[in-house]
Design an enzyme around this catalytic site. Structure first.
Site, short mmCIF file in Angstrom:
data_model
loop_
_atom_site.label_atom_id
_atom_site.label_comp_id
_atom_site.label_asym_id
_atom_site.label_seq_id
_atom_site.Cartn_x
_atom_site.Cartn_y
_atom_site.Cartn_z
CG ASN A 83 4.54 14.77 47.05
OD1 ASN A 83 4.89 13.63 46.76
ND2 ASN A 83 5.38 15.80 47.04
CG HIS A 109 -0.38 15.10 42.48
ND1 HIS A 109 0.27 15.72 43.54
CD2 HIS A 109 0.52 15.06 41.46
CE1 HIS A 109 1.50 16.05 43.16
NE2 HIS A 109 1.68 15.65 41.92
CG HIS A 178 1.94 19.56 39.52
ND1 HIS A 178 3.06 19.60 38.71
CD2 HIS A 178 2.02 18.41 40.22
CE1 HIS A 178 3.77 18.49 38.91
NE2 HIS A 178 3.16 17.76 39.83
CB SER A 179 2.75 25.98 37.04
OG SER A 179 1.43 26.47 36.96
CG ASP A 245 9.54 13.78 42.10
OD1 ASP A 245 8.97 14.70 42.72
OD2 ASP A 245 8.93 12.84 41.55
CD GLU A 309 4.84 19.66 42.47
OE1 GLU A 309 3.87 18.98 42.86
OE2 GLU A 309 5.88 19.16 41.99
#
Length: 344
Positions: A83, A109, A178-179, A245, A309
């Site tokens: 993040n 990330h 992060h799928s 998000d 996530e």
């Protein structure tokens, strides 16, 4: 019974350090998952629908080349800090650390070359695979030599992802996978017909660069109240939301707990997320724009997948009232997330 198979997947180009990338195939009666030694990336996740038919429910690419080019972290483990970190900087023990800016004014990330863009050392386990790497002191601006282990194990319908780390200097750390999921099958147009619930009484409002403003806000009476299942498309319309998000604040504690559930009525597929982490970022693929060619020549338009996530809260290193994100020498970072697949 889980079987584990390893095979060659490709070779990194010289400018990315070269090296052989392997693929590990974990298979049970009901789930099949393929994971790369590059970025610990989940490339394929096949689960059954209510008729027993398998479909691949994660976005990604057919070849290594897709993953070495720019993409939105499909399937990867991201770190050293998942993040956003505001303005790419933080103070620790009186020293300011500066990170690579790669998301508006912020660091996202792990920076320019995070954990998603490196080769990990694999070790095959009876029911999974464990990846290791040493992130050296100063890598991407972060302090301390950080030893990291990411372990994927498959047991029946349950895929467990365990993250462990040890450091030589105090450092922030928050790891996640992060799928991007679509329970109708990857390449399906959108996730509007998915029903989602998240076990969170509060969430973190953000500024226009997606950094939490510091307030922990109640979900009650807002579009962020997902404690009861909502149909995603209708819910976004009702509350005039462009998508999610956002970090949802989970009940604190080191024990495993159910934090989210997704149901796709047409196929009957369900996915539960259980975790030990303090937060979960719910992201609805708002930045997907159809420009990437994915598996089987599929394109991935906006809202064609969702991410859940599990992680620490965004920008926690700059917000002392957020859950502790610092790992000290002599301590161990240890979190697990479980994905459980069923049909209804």
């Amino acid at each position: 019974m889980t079987t584990v198979r390893r095979e060659a997947f490709g070779r990194l180009p010289p400018e990315q350090g070269g090296g052989e990338v392997e693929k590990f195939v974990l298979q049970s009666d009901s789930v099949r998952v393929e994971i790369l030694s590059f970025g610990c990336i989940i490339t394929t996740l096949d689960t059954k629908d209510r008729d027993g038919q398998f479909s691949d429910i994660v976005l990604g690419f057919d070849t290594l080349e897709g993953y070495t080019r720019k993409h939105p972290f499909f399937g990867a483990v991201v770190g050293r800090v998942a993040n956003r970190i505001a303005n790419g900087r933080f103070n620790l023990d009186g020293k300011e650390y500066k990170l690579f800016i790669n998301n508006g004014p912020n660091s996202l990330h792990g920076g320019a070359k995070g954990f998603d863009k490196v080769l990990w050392s694999p070790q095959v386990l009876p029911n999974g695979v464990r990846f290791f790497r040493l992130s050296p002191d100063g890598e991407e601006g972060y302090p301390g030599d950080l030893k990291v282990w990411v372990t994927y194990t498959l047991s029946g319908r349950e895929l467990a992802i365990n993250y462990q780390a040890q450091t030589s200097k105090t450092t922030p750390i928050s790891l996640t996978n992060h799928s991007y999921f679509n329970l109708a099958g990857q390449g399906s147009r959108d996730v509007y017909d998915h029903e989602i619930s998240i076990e969170a009484d509060s969430y973190l409002p953000v500024d226009d660069t997606k950094i939490p403003i510091g307030e922990v806000a109640a979900v009650q009476g807002t579009g962020f109240d997902l404690r009861q299942p909502v149909e995603l498309g209708k819910h976004l319309q009702k509350f005039h939301l462009d998508g999610f998000d956002h970090n949802f604040c989970l009940h604190q504690g080191q024990d495993r707990r159910l934090v989210a559930r997704v149901f796709h009525p047409a196929s009957g597929r369900t996915m539960e997320v259980h975790t030990t982490q303090p937060g979960i970022q719910f992201y609805t693929g708002n930045n997907l724009d159809g420009s990437l060619k994915g598996k089987g020549a599929a394109t991935y338009p906006k809202h064609s997948a969702f991410c859940l996530e599990t992680q620490n809260w965004p920008d926690a290193v700059n917000k002392p009232h957020f859950p502790n994100v610092l790992l000290h020498p002599g301590e161990e970072y240890n979190h697990t997330t479980w994905l459980v697949f069923n049909t209804a």
